[in-house]
Design a protein around this motif. Structure first.
Motif, PDB file in Angstrom:
ATOM      1  N   GLY A   1      17.388  32.241  32.310  1.00  0.00           N
ATOM      2  CA  GLY A   1      18.522  32.299  31.395  1.00  0.00           C
ATOM      3  C   GLY A   1      18.363  31.497  30.133  1.00  0.00           C
ATOM      4  N   GLY A   2      17.307  30.693  30.019  1.00  0.00           N
ATOM      5  CA  GLY A   2      17.115  29.915  28.809  1.00  0.00           C
ATOM      6  C   GLY A   2      18.309  29.007  28.537  1.00  0.00           C
ATOM      7  N   ARG A   3      18.904  29.168  27.375  1.00  0.00           N
ATOM      8  CA  ARG A   3      20.068  28.361  26.993  1.00  0.00           C
ATOM      9  C   ARG A   3      21.382  29.127  27.185  1.00  0.00           C
ATOM     10  NH1 ARG A   3      15.853  27.306  23.662  1.00  0.00           N
ATOM     11  NH2 ARG A   3      15.233  25.115  23.429  1.00  0.00           N
ATOM     12  N   THR A   4      21.328  30.228  27.915  1.00  0.00           N
ATOM     13  CA  THR A   4      22.528  31.021  28.166  1.00  0.00           C
ATOM     14  C   THR A   4      23.652  30.206  28.785  1.00  0.00           C
ATOM     15  OG1 THR A   4      21.279  33.070  28.355  1.00  0.00           O
ATOM     16  CG2 THR A   4      23.442  33.021  29.388  1.00  0.00           C
ATOM     17  N   PRO A   5      23.399  29.329  29.795  1.00  0.00           N
ATOM     18  CA  PRO A   5      24.510  28.552  30.355  1.00  0.00           C
ATOM     19  C   PRO A   5      25.260  27.724  29.321  1.00  0.00           C
ATOM     20  CG  PRO A   5      22.617  28.431  31.807  1.00  0.00           C
ATOM     21  CD  PRO A   5      22.156  29.122  30.555  1.00  0.00           C
ATOM     22  N   ALA A   6      24.515  27.091  28.417  1.00  0.00           N
ATOM     23  CA  ALA A   6      25.164  26.252  27.411  1.00  0.00           C
ATOM     24  C   ALA A   6      26.020  27.090  26.463  1.00  0.00           C
ATOM     25  CB  ALA A   6      24.100  25.473  26.626  1.00  0.00           C
ATOM     26  N   PHE A   7      25.459  28.196  25.963  1.00  0.00           N
ATOM     27  CA  PHE A   7      26.208  29.019  25.018  1.00  0.00           C
ATOM     28  C   PHE A   7      27.379  29.724  25.689  1.00  0.00           C
ATOM     29  CE2 PHE A   7      22.188  28.810  22.549  1.00  0.00           C
ATOM     30  CZ  PHE A   7      22.739  28.328  21.369  1.00  0.00           C
ATOM     31  N   ALA A   8      27.213  30.123  26.947  1.00  0.00           N
ATOM     32  CA  ALA A   8      28.314  30.770  27.657  1.00  0.00           C
ATOM     33  C   ALA A   8      29.479  29.804  27.840  1.00  0.00           C
ATOM     34  CB  ALA A   8      27.827  31.270  29.019  1.00  0.00           C
TER      35      ALA A   8
ATOM     36  N   LEU B   1      22.732  41.199  38.923  1.00  0.00           N
ATOM     37  CA  LEU B   1      24.021  41.271  38.262  1.00  0.00           C
ATOM     38  C   LEU B   1      24.485  39.898  37.812  1.00  0.00           C
ATOM     39  CD1 LEU B   1      26.442  42.954  37.387  1.00  0.00           C
ATOM     40  CD2 LEU B   1      27.400  42.657  39.691  1.00  0.00           C
ATOM     41  N   ALA B   2      24.199  38.876  38.605  1.00  0.00           N
ATOM     42  CA  ALA B   2      24.628  37.526  38.260  1.00  0.00           C
ATOM     43  C   ALA B   2      23.999  37.058  36.953  1.00  0.00           C
ATOM     44  CB  ALA B   2      24.283  36.557  39.388  1.00  0.00           C
ATOM     45  N   GLU B   3      22.765  37.464  36.688  1.00  0.00           N
ATOM     46  CA  GLU B   3      22.108  37.045  35.449  1.00  0.00           C
ATOM     47  C   GLU B   3      22.743  37.690  34.220  1.00  0.00           C
ATOM     48  OE1 GLU B   3      17.968  37.749  35.831  1.00  0.00           O
ATOM     49  OE2 GLU B   3      17.658  36.152  37.309  1.00  0.00           O
ATOM     50  N   LYS B   4      23.411  38.824  34.417  1.00  0.00           N
ATOM     51  CA  LYS B   4      24.108  39.475  33.301  1.00  0.00           C
ATOM     52  C   LYS B   4      25.557  39.022  33.178  1.00  0.00           C
ATOM     53  CE  LYS B   4      21.308  43.654  33.941  1.00  0.00           C
ATOM     54  NZ  LYS B   4      21.338  45.098  34.297  1.00  0.00           N
ATOM     55  N   ALA B   5      26.043  38.245  34.150  1.00  0.00           N
ATOM     56  CA  ALA B   5      27.455  37.882  34.193  1.00  0.00           C
ATOM     57  C   ALA B   5      27.934  37.109  32.969  1.00  0.00           C
ATOM     58  CB  ALA B   5      27.741  37.090  35.472  1.00  0.00           C
ATOM     59  N   PRO B   6      27.174  36.122  32.432  1.00  0.00           N
ATOM     60  CA  PRO B   6      27.685  35.414  31.265  1.00  0.00           C
ATOM     61  C   PRO B   6      27.993  36.333  30.081  1.00  0.00           C
ATOM     62  CG  PRO B   6      25.870  34.205  32.234  1.00  0.00           C
ATOM     63  CD  PRO B   6      25.924  35.519  32.940  1.00  0.00           C
TER      64      PRO B   6
ATOM     65  N   VAL C   1      34.062  34.744  35.173  1.00  0.00           N
ATOM     66  CA  VAL C   1      32.761  35.419  35.300  1.00  0.00           C
ATOM     67  C   VAL C   1      31.705  34.694  34.464  1.00  0.00           C
ATOM     68  CG1 VAL C   1      31.512  37.553  34.768  1.00  0.00           C
ATOM     69  CG2 VAL C   1      33.755  37.661  35.865  1.00  0.00           C
ATOM     70  N   THR C   2      32.079  34.291  33.255  1.00  0.00           N
ATOM     71  CA  THR C   2      31.127  33.598  32.382  1.00  0.00           C
ATOM     72  C   THR C   2      30.675  32.280  32.993  1.00  0.00           C
ATOM     73  OG1 THR C   2      32.157  34.592  30.428  1.00  0.00           O
ATOM     74  CG2 THR C   2      30.780  32.655  30.078  1.00  0.00           C
ATOM     75  N   LEU C   3      31.626  31.478  33.462  1.00  0.00           N
ATOM     76  CA  LEU C   3      31.281  30.170  34.017  1.00  0.00           C
ATOM     77  C   LEU C   3      30.463  30.307  35.297  1.00  0.00           C
ATOM     78  CD1 LEU C   3      34.675  28.308  33.451  1.00  0.00           C
ATOM     79  CD2 LEU C   3      32.533  27.933  32.226  1.00  0.00           C
ATOM     80  N   LEU C   4      30.863  31.222  36.182  1.00  0.00           N
ATOM     81  CA  LEU C   4      30.117  31.391  37.430  1.00  0.00           C
ATOM     82  C   LEU C   4      28.704  31.890  37.174  1.00  0.00           C
ATOM     83  CD1 LEU C   4      30.850  31.019  40.474  1.00  0.00           C
ATOM     84  CD2 LEU C   4      32.733  30.761  38.863  1.00  0.00           C
ATOM     85  N   GLY C   5      28.586  32.895  36.299  1.00  0.00           N
ATOM     86  CA  GLY C   5      27.252  33.392  35.985  1.00  0.00           C
ATOM     87  C   GLY C   5      26.387  32.336  35.333  1.00  0.00           C
ATOM     88  N   ALA C   6      26.983  31.564  34.415  1.00  0.00           N
ATOM     89  CA  ALA C   6      26.216  30.540  33.704  1.00  0.00           C
ATOM     90  C   ALA C   6      25.765  29.432  34.648  1.00  0.00           C
ATOM     91  CB  ALA C   6      27.063  29.958  32.572  1.00  0.00           C
ATOM     92  N   PHE C   7      26.666  28.957  35.507  1.00  0.00           N
ATOM     93  CA  PHE C   7      26.331  27.818  36.350  1.00  0.00           C
ATOM     94  C   PHE C   7      25.490  28.214  37.559  1.00  0.00           C
ATOM     95  CE2 PHE C   7      30.163  25.128  34.760  1.00  0.00           C
ATOM     96  CZ  PHE C   7      29.513  24.987  33.545  1.00  0.00           C
TER      97      PHE C   7
END
Length: 519
Positions: A284-291, A347-352, A391-397
């Protein structure tokens, strides 16, 4: 034939090891459900709504400025709490955060000056910052982290959607302005009891807990992380808090309109820059932070503005008609969070990204529906925002190591502050259009509605930019990781590859290091 005696002490220990961890998880879930709304409800600045109850001689502007210190203090506390929770663990930190909140609540009944209000609101922010950090850390310390993470994400999403309404509810019929400093003392007491129970159970389950955590620590995401990357993350989060908090406090000192707008835009740019500086995740790279940033930027600031506009005093249906939409949004957030927690990895990787798309849809619904003469139509934007946030928080974390998840939490709170700054800038811009004429109440309300629509449009474009930026940086991070790993060795046609055994999270495969079995 003689039957050998059963060693009772070992049996009791085994039973305790089997039962206490489950009870511990239940207590943590209840603590999250009680503590997160308590922490988030400290954010809204509600002192202006009881301004007529203030003693004569106290400046309303100074009181509003001091009352607004909770969120900057909360943002500044998270980096320090990140350090403390690694040293002292989550259970003692949760108790400490609630003690600070309880002391601030008790002292709020005796506040008699602007300076006292500033100190108490800063203490509220400190306690809330410790509490949200400790509850998230508690999730990652448990084998059943996915279900607890779903509860945490749903509770945070629902709390942000309802925070302004919950902060205003105790003010209905209030006869003292001090109620803004101690809105829910009973809930504080309940959360403190749950935190104490969590601490006791955590100590009782010490042997079983150490076995689970030591087994997971060998493969933990944080244990395998480069110490330089961890230090870089901490420095980035500290600088983020200082810069954004300084901007927010500075803008409260009567800046001219053009500096207010420039400061709000600068806050968003600073957050995006700091998000890009955080070390990337293996997935996910920096996806968690941006999400997390996109979630904070929209959810609480949007629903706060909608709630104020829909008050009966400004022509809306009032709080009583908003509770059903809020309840529906909370249920939808919980369902979305559980679904995301249990979803397959693909699917979880696309959730954010999917969650942020739902957030943008919620902003579009706000532009279409608000203002509404009744509460029912508001169910749509509230549900979209709550589900999108969950969905964003769960996918990101799910993609993040614990340390990166805590850093993303700091970015989320920075986004909340930046969202409020953008809202202030939009309101200042719209109120400038009134000119020198003496405005009527209807004129002011219409300007605030136009400011909300302008804010929703601008913020929607920012969230779309965040989605694109996160995708580009994730692709670059993935390409760099693949290049560093080198080409995959060729396998012969007759080669048999036996995968290494893995453990599920329920067997202790994930814990202090986060979602190990997902990697």
């Amino acid at each position: 034939m003689a039957v050998p005696p059963v060693p009772q002490s070992r049996t009791a220990t085994a039973v305790r090891a089997a039962r206490v961890p489950l009870l511990l998880d239940i207590v943590i879930g209840l603590l999250i459900a009680a503590a997160l709304p308590l922490a988030v409800v400290a954010i809204p600045n509600t002192i202006s709504l009881v301004a007529t109850l203030l003693p004569p001689g106290i400046s309303h502007i100074d009181m509003m400025r001091m009352h607004g210190l909770a969120l900057p203090a909360m943002l500044l506390t998270v980096p320090l709490a990140m350090l403390a929770v690694r040293r002292f663990r989550a259970a003692p930190m949760a108790v400490a955060g609630l003690i600070v909140l309880a002391l601030a609540d008790v002292a709020g009944g005796y506040a008699n000056s602007v300076a006292t209000v500033g100190v108490l609101r800063a203490l509220h922010g400190v306690g809330a910052g410790v509490l949200v950090t400790a509850t998230l850390a508690a999730v990652y310390e448990r084998p059943r982290w996915r279900i607890l993470l779903a509860i945490w994400g749903a509770a945070l999403a629902a709390s942000m959607v309802t925070a302004q309404a919950l902060a205003l509810w105790p003010l209905d019929g209030a006869d003292s302005w001090r109620i803004t400093l101690q809105p829910y003392p009973l809930l504080t007491g309940v959360a403190l009891v749950l935190a104490a129970a969590y601490l006791v159970l955590w100590l009782i389950a010490g042997d079983a807990r150490r076995d689970d955590e030591d087994g997971a620590a060998a493969d933990s995401g944080s244990a395998g992380e480069d110490p330089a990357a961890a230090r870089r993350r901490l420095v980035v989060v500290c600088l983020l808090g200082v810069v954004v908090a300084a901007l927010s406090v500075g803008m409260s000192f009567g800046w001219p309109w053009y500096l207010v707008i420039a400061g709000a835009v600068a806050a968003v740019i600073v957050l995006l820059a700091f998000g890009a500086l955080l070390p990337p995740e293996p997935r996910g790279g920096r996806t968690p932070a941006f999400a997390a940033l996109g979630t904070g930027l929209v959810i609480l600031p949007a629903t706060a503005q909608v709630t104020i506009i829909e008050l009966r005093g400004v022509g809306g249906p009032g709080l009583k008609e908003l509770w059903i939409p809020f309840a529906v949004a909370a249920v939808v957030a919980l369902g979305a969070a559980i679904g995301t927690a249990l979803a397959p990895e693909s699917l979880a990787e696309k959730a954010p990204s999917l969650g942020l798309v739902a957030v943008v849809a919620g902003l579009a619904a706000i532009r279409i529906i608000v203002p509404s003469p009744s509460g029912a139509p508001l169910t749509l934007p509230f549900a979209l925002l709550a589900a999108g946030a969950a969905v964003t928080l769960l996918g990101a974390f799910r993609l993040a190591r614990p340390g990166s998840a805590l850093a993303a939490l700091a970015l989320c709170l920075g986004g909340v502050l930046a969202g409020f700054l953008l809202g202030t800038a939009a309101q200042v811009y719209q109120l400038m259009g009134l000119g020198e004429a003496v405005p009527t109440k209807l004129m002011v309300v219409n300007r605030f509605v136009e400011a909300l629509h302008l804010w929703a449009l601008a913020t929607g474009f920012v969230v779309v930019a965040i989605i694109v930026l996160a995708a580009l940086l994730a692709r670059r991070s993935g390409a760099a990781t693949a290049a560093a790993a080198g080409p995959e060795p060729a396998r012969g046609d007759g080669e048999v590859v036996i995968p290494a055994p893995t453990r599920s999270p329920e067997e202790g495969g994930g814990l202090a290091g986060g979602p190990i079995s997902d990697r």
